[in-house]
Design an enzyme around this catalytic site. Structure first.
Site, PDB file in Angstrom:
ATOM      1  N   PRO A   2       0.835  -1.212   0.000  1.00 25.51           N
ATOM      2  CA  PRO A   2       0.000   0.000   0.000  1.00 25.51           C
ATOM      3  C   PRO A   2       0.867   1.259   0.000  1.00 25.51           C
ATOM      4  O   PRO A   2       1.841   1.352   0.732  1.00 25.51           O
ATOM      5  CB  PRO A   2      -0.786  -0.115   1.307  1.00 25.51           C
ATOM      6  CG  PRO A   2      -0.686  -1.537   1.716  1.00 25.51           C
ATOM      7  CD  PRO A   2       0.598  -2.044   1.167  1.00 25.51           C
ATOM      8  N   GLU A   3       0.517   2.194  -0.848  1.00 24.19           N
ATOM      9  CA  GLU A   3       1.201   3.480  -0.914  1.00 24.19           C
ATOM     10  C   GLU A   3       0.335   4.526  -0.225  1.00 24.19           C
ATOM     11  O   GLU A   3      -0.774   4.240   0.220  1.00 24.19           O
ATOM     12  CB  GLU A   3       1.438   3.857  -2.386  1.00 24.19           C
ATOM     13  CG  GLU A   3       2.356   2.903  -3.129  1.00 24.19           C
ATOM     14  CD  GLU A   3       3.822   3.082  -2.733  1.00 24.19           C
ATOM     15  OE1 GLU A   3       4.157   4.105  -2.113  1.00 24.19           O
ATOM     16  OE2 GLU A   3       4.623   2.182  -3.043  1.00 24.19           O
TER      17      GLU A   3
END
Ligand SMILES: [Zn+2]
Length: 273
Positions: A2-3
Site C-alpha cells: 500500500p502506498e
C-alpha cells in the site's frame, strides 16, 4: 505494498466508522508482526473512545480520547477493517479490538510486515518511527520554497529526491515517475538545476497525481482493502509509468524506461527536460 493514496483511502473509510466509538476489548493472536506486539501499551487503548483517525506518511493514527493513539502500518499485506460478527475470523487476523454492536476492528496481515503500536500522542513526533519523516505532500508545508531549501543540502537526480522520505513522504516510484512526466522534468535532472517556477510545477503535479489516486480509491499492487473490506484498484490513468515504447501523449515520441536507484523510471525523451 500500500502506498500513501491507499492508506489515505483506508483512513477516509475508517473515520466515519470509528469516530465516537469505543474500543471495548483487545485480542492479540500473534506474538509479533514486524516488531513484537506490546500487550501492555496496546491494552491502554481498551476503554478509549476514538476521537479521530489521522494519517502520517503511511501510518494510520487512531486517536483515543485519553491521549494515546493506536498506530498502524499496513506493511506489505496488512488490512485494517471494521467487520460485523457474522464475518468469521481469518487465519491472519492478528490484532482485534471489539467494538459495540458486535463489530470488531481487526488487523489482518498474511506476511506480518505490518506494525500495530500504541503511543502517547505527545510522543508520536519524536518516536523513532516518525522522527525522520519529511513533510506531507498534501499539506502546505510541501511547497517550492521548502523543496529549494532541501535541494540546497542534497545532490542527485530529482526522481530520487522526490522519493526520499526525509524530504517528502509518500511519493512512491509510480507517483514520482508520473508527476515528473506531467511536470515536463527529466527524471535525471539534478536538483541544483531546477528553478523556482519548476519547483512550483513539480509540487502541483505531485499533489495532482496523489489526489487522483486517492479519488480513485488508491492503487493496488497486492491485496489491498479499504476499511470496509472493499478491494482497492488501480484506476489513475498513468500516462508514462509502464508505457515504454508507447508514444508520449504530449509529443508522440516513444517513452523510455531507465533504472534509477534500482527502480524503473519511465519518461519522454522529447518533452521532459
Ligand atoms: Zn513527450
Amino acid at each position: 505494498m500500500p502506498e500513501l493514496p491507499e492508506v489515505e483511502t483506508v483512513r477516509r473509510s475508517l473515520l466515519p466508522r470509528l469516530r465516537g466509538r469505543r474500543l471495548l476489548a483487545l485480542d492479540i493472536r500473534a506474538p509479533r508482526l514486524r516488531e513484537p506486539l506490546d500487550r501492555i501499551a496496546l491494552g491502554r487503548m481498551v476503554g478509549q473512545r476514538i476521537v479521530d483517525v489521522r494519517r502520517r506518511a503511511k501510518y494510520l493514527l487512531l486517536d483515543g480520547e485519553a491521549g494515546q493513539s493506536l498506530v498502524v502500518h499496513l506493511g506489505m499485506t496488512g488490512n485494517l477493517t471494521v467487520v460485523g460478527d457474522e464475518v468469521a475470523a481469518e487465519t491472519h487476523e492478528h490484532v482485534v479490538f471489539k467494538l459495540n454492536d458486535g463489530e470488531r476492528l481487526r488487523f489482518v496481515d498474511a506476511r506480518r510486515f505490518g506494525l500495530v503500536l500504541a503511543l502517547d500522542q505527545s510522543a508520536i513526533e519524536g518516536d523513532r518511527h516518525f522522527s525522520h519523516l519529511g513533510v506531507e505532500p498534501l499539506t502546505d508545508d510541501f511547497n517550492a520554497d521548502y523543496l529549494r531549501a532541501q535541494a540546497a543540502r542534497r545532490r542527485g537526480p530529482i526522481k530520487s529526491f522526490l522519493m526520499d522520505g526525509r524530504v517528502v513522504v509518500g511519493v512512491g516510484n509510480i507517483y514520482a515517475s508520473e508527476a515528473l512526466w506531467r511536470s515536463g522534468v527529466h527524471p535525471r535532472r539534478t536538483v541544483d538545476r531546477i528553478s523556482m517556477s519548476t519547483w512550483a510545477r513539480i509540487v502541483d503535479k505531485v499533489r495532482q497525481t496523489l489526489d487522483e489516486a486517492i479519488v480513485q480509491g488508491g492503487t493496488t499492487l497486492s491485496d489491498f482493502h479499504d476499511g470496509e473490506g472493499n478491494a482497492g484498484y488501480f484506476q489513475i490513468s498513468l500516462q508514462a509509468y509502464d508505457r515504454a515504447g508507447e508514444p508520449c501523449q504530449r509529443c508522440q515520441r516513444p517513452l523510455r524506461r531507465i533504472v534509477q536507484g534500482g527502480r524503473s523510471t519511465f519518461y519522454c525523451p522529447g518533452c521532459q527536460r
